[in-house]
Design a protein around this motif. Sequence first.
Motif, mmCIF file in Angstrom:
data_model
loop_
_atom_site.group_PDB
_atom_site.id
_atom_site.type_symbol
_atom_site.label_atom_id
_atom_site.label_comp_id
_atom_site.label_asym_id
_atom_site.label_seq_id
_atom_site.Cartn_x
_atom_site.Cartn_y
_atom_site.Cartn_z
ATOM 1 N N LYS A 1 0.155 7.859 -16.696
ATOM 2 C CA LYS A 1 -0.413 8.512 -15.522
ATOM 3 C C LYS A 1 0.647 8.587 -14.429
ATOM 4 N N GLY A 2 0.381 9.447 -13.440
ATOM 5 C CA GLY A 2 1.382 9.662 -12.410
ATOM 6 C C GLY A 2 0.794 9.695 -11.020
ATOM 7 N N GLN A 3 1.693 9.687 -10.037
ATOM 8 C CA GLN A 3 1.332 9.911 -8.639
ATOM 9 C C GLN A 3 2.558 10.445 -7.922
ATOM 10 N N VAL A 4 2.316 11.214 -6.860
ATOM 11 C CA VAL A 4 3.408 11.780 -6.079
ATOM 12 C C VAL A 4 3.699 10.859 -4.902
ATOM 13 N N MET A 5 4.923 10.344 -4.842
ATOM 14 C CA MET A 5 5.394 9.518 -3.726
ATOM 15 C C MET A 5 6.384 10.355 -2.924
ATOM 16 N N GLN A 6 5.945 10.827 -1.774
ATOM 17 C CA GLN A 6 6.810 11.693 -0.978
ATOM 18 C C GLN A 6 8.004 10.943 -0.399
ATOM 19 N N SER A 7 7.812 9.668 -0.051
ATOM 20 C CA SER A 7 8.887 8.942 0.625
ATOM 21 C C SER A 7 8.799 7.451 0.328
ATOM 22 N N LEU A 8 9.947 6.807 0.335
ATOM 23 C CA LEU A 8 9.982 5.351 0.208
ATOM 24 C C LEU A 8 9.690 4.660 1.521
ATOM 25 N N THR A 9 10.008 5.323 2.632
ATOM 26 C CA THR A 9 9.976 4.656 3.939
ATOM 27 C C THR A 9 8.939 5.209 4.900
ATOM 28 N N ILE A 10 8.440 6.423 4.659
ATOM 29 C CA ILE A 10 7.463 7.027 5.562
ATOM 30 C C ILE A 10 6.120 7.041 4.857
ATOM 31 N N ASP A 11 5.170 6.313 5.392
ATOM 32 C CA ASP A 11 3.888 6.105 4.729
ATOM 33 C C ASP A 11 2.785 6.805 5.505
ATOM 34 N N ASP A 12 2.072 7.729 4.860
ATOM 35 C CA ASP A 12 0.978 8.421 5.535
ATOM 36 C C ASP A 12 -0.380 7.953 5.035
ATOM 37 N N THR A 13 -0.433 6.799 4.375
ATOM 38 C CA THR A 13 -1.701 6.304 3.866
ATOM 39 C C THR A 13 -2.066 4.993 4.556
ATOM 40 N N ILE A 14 -3.263 4.508 4.246
ATOM 41 C CA ILE A 14 -3.691 3.215 4.768
ATOM 42 C C ILE A 14 -3.910 2.233 3.624
#
Length: 503
Positions: free
Chosen positions: A141-154
Amino acid sequence: MSTTLNAAAAVFDPQLCASLHNDICRRGWATLAPDLPFEEGTTTWWDTYGSECDASVASRLAPQLMEFLKQARIVRPALRDEAQGNFFFYLSGLAAPDSLFSYAGVIDPDEPDANRYVVLYHATQLMGHPVGLVMDQHTLKGQVMQSLTIDDTIVEQSRRPWVPLQDILAAYLNMIDMGKITSEENPGEKVDYTALDASERAGIIAGTWRPKVWPYERPWLLKPHSQAILDRSVAALDNLLEAIEKRMPLPRAELASEIPLRTPVAEGVMGMASVAEKLISTNQASEHSFIVKFLRQVDGLLASVRPDLRFVAPGLRVPDHHVAAQPFEGLDDERWNPPILLFHGELRDGTTALTTFPGGIWNHPFAPPYKERTTPFPSGLWIAEHKVDNPNYDNACRLLLPDEVVLAPGRTQHYAKSTDGFLLEQPGAQCEGLAAGLYQTSCNIFVGRHEVLLFHVLEHWVRQVEDGTWAVDRHGVAGGMEKWAEADESEAMAEKYRLPYTW
């Protein structure tokens, strides 16, 4: 490799994934080089990297991933330097062999299996330190990680959901089909591929010829909304009104034939088109915004519903000029369009339902300057605020549930969940709670986190009415806003209030 790969094979369909991948690639190519056939300008990943892969990483890849890479197409090496293009808005393209495992020790430093995580696609430069679409080879399975350092989730990384690759690629195709993301031709100088002779075209395939000019940098554009999204939203409201009207009891003294559906309301009532103009004149929305277009299009729908139809969801009123376009006095900020209250909430006794945020700024639903508001917000469904200069999702919405639901006395166990399956924290927790989190995603592994789109909510309401989850009485959907408390009463009801997990 782990023996769990065989058990997980059913969640990864290499042929389907390659077909979806190639469809996206083909659509981008149609803008990139409309005069050059897709098969001539592209080749498979394996035809390009197979020898290198065999020598370095093939033994570390799951067989299903290798099968996918043997069918997935990429731009030919001869054209790549000039192309500088992206596979999709969020993904620049399939990774080369030497970077497939480049983040293995960063994604989960405690993972003992160095072969577990593969960066299958690199992310585009939307955020700093981009990563990409990561595959877990233990589960496929997969997921998209846009950034290592900028987090837009909680939600911390270890708890974020993983989904089949075909689901991610299908979601991206759906965004293209809906016009949310489009590929648009660069008006700059182009190569005229129709003028190339047979030897030059053969040279492209052989990798011995390169064009001098390439018009393509980044064809994919993200739109605030599209005509298809607007049409789907209007159709969802129309279907909702019709579903409710069909189930409303007739007045005792009148026959069905004497009360046609969509009876016009009384003359002189301010219509939604007038509300749209008010939004424009008070600088709460632009003429090109989703909410203005939506209100103008539903003006006729709302003007012709039965006069006694008041509620389109539990305690949520049919929009009218008394509550639509409610201003945020003293909180004007020219960088943002303010939240717009579309469906105003009422309690069973007819009083306005209010939502407070006792957890402070951590679970407040809106951005500055609206986050600074200390007085309660009217409960109901809000079209979320967005940046004036770059509205990514101006048809997104957020449901605010009243204190009578969130602070229900005597409740010791909670069940309500976000769309992606996380238990909604209660007041005081430093994250989004039931007051503003129902229908939302705690994280979005497709596109980055944003509020839920309006048509998804309206279509969900249609299902709630049609399957009998919501009763209908002589004023529409029954129960007052207190009925939303059932989303937190049991596992079964919590599932009734979750939306499909998508972009």
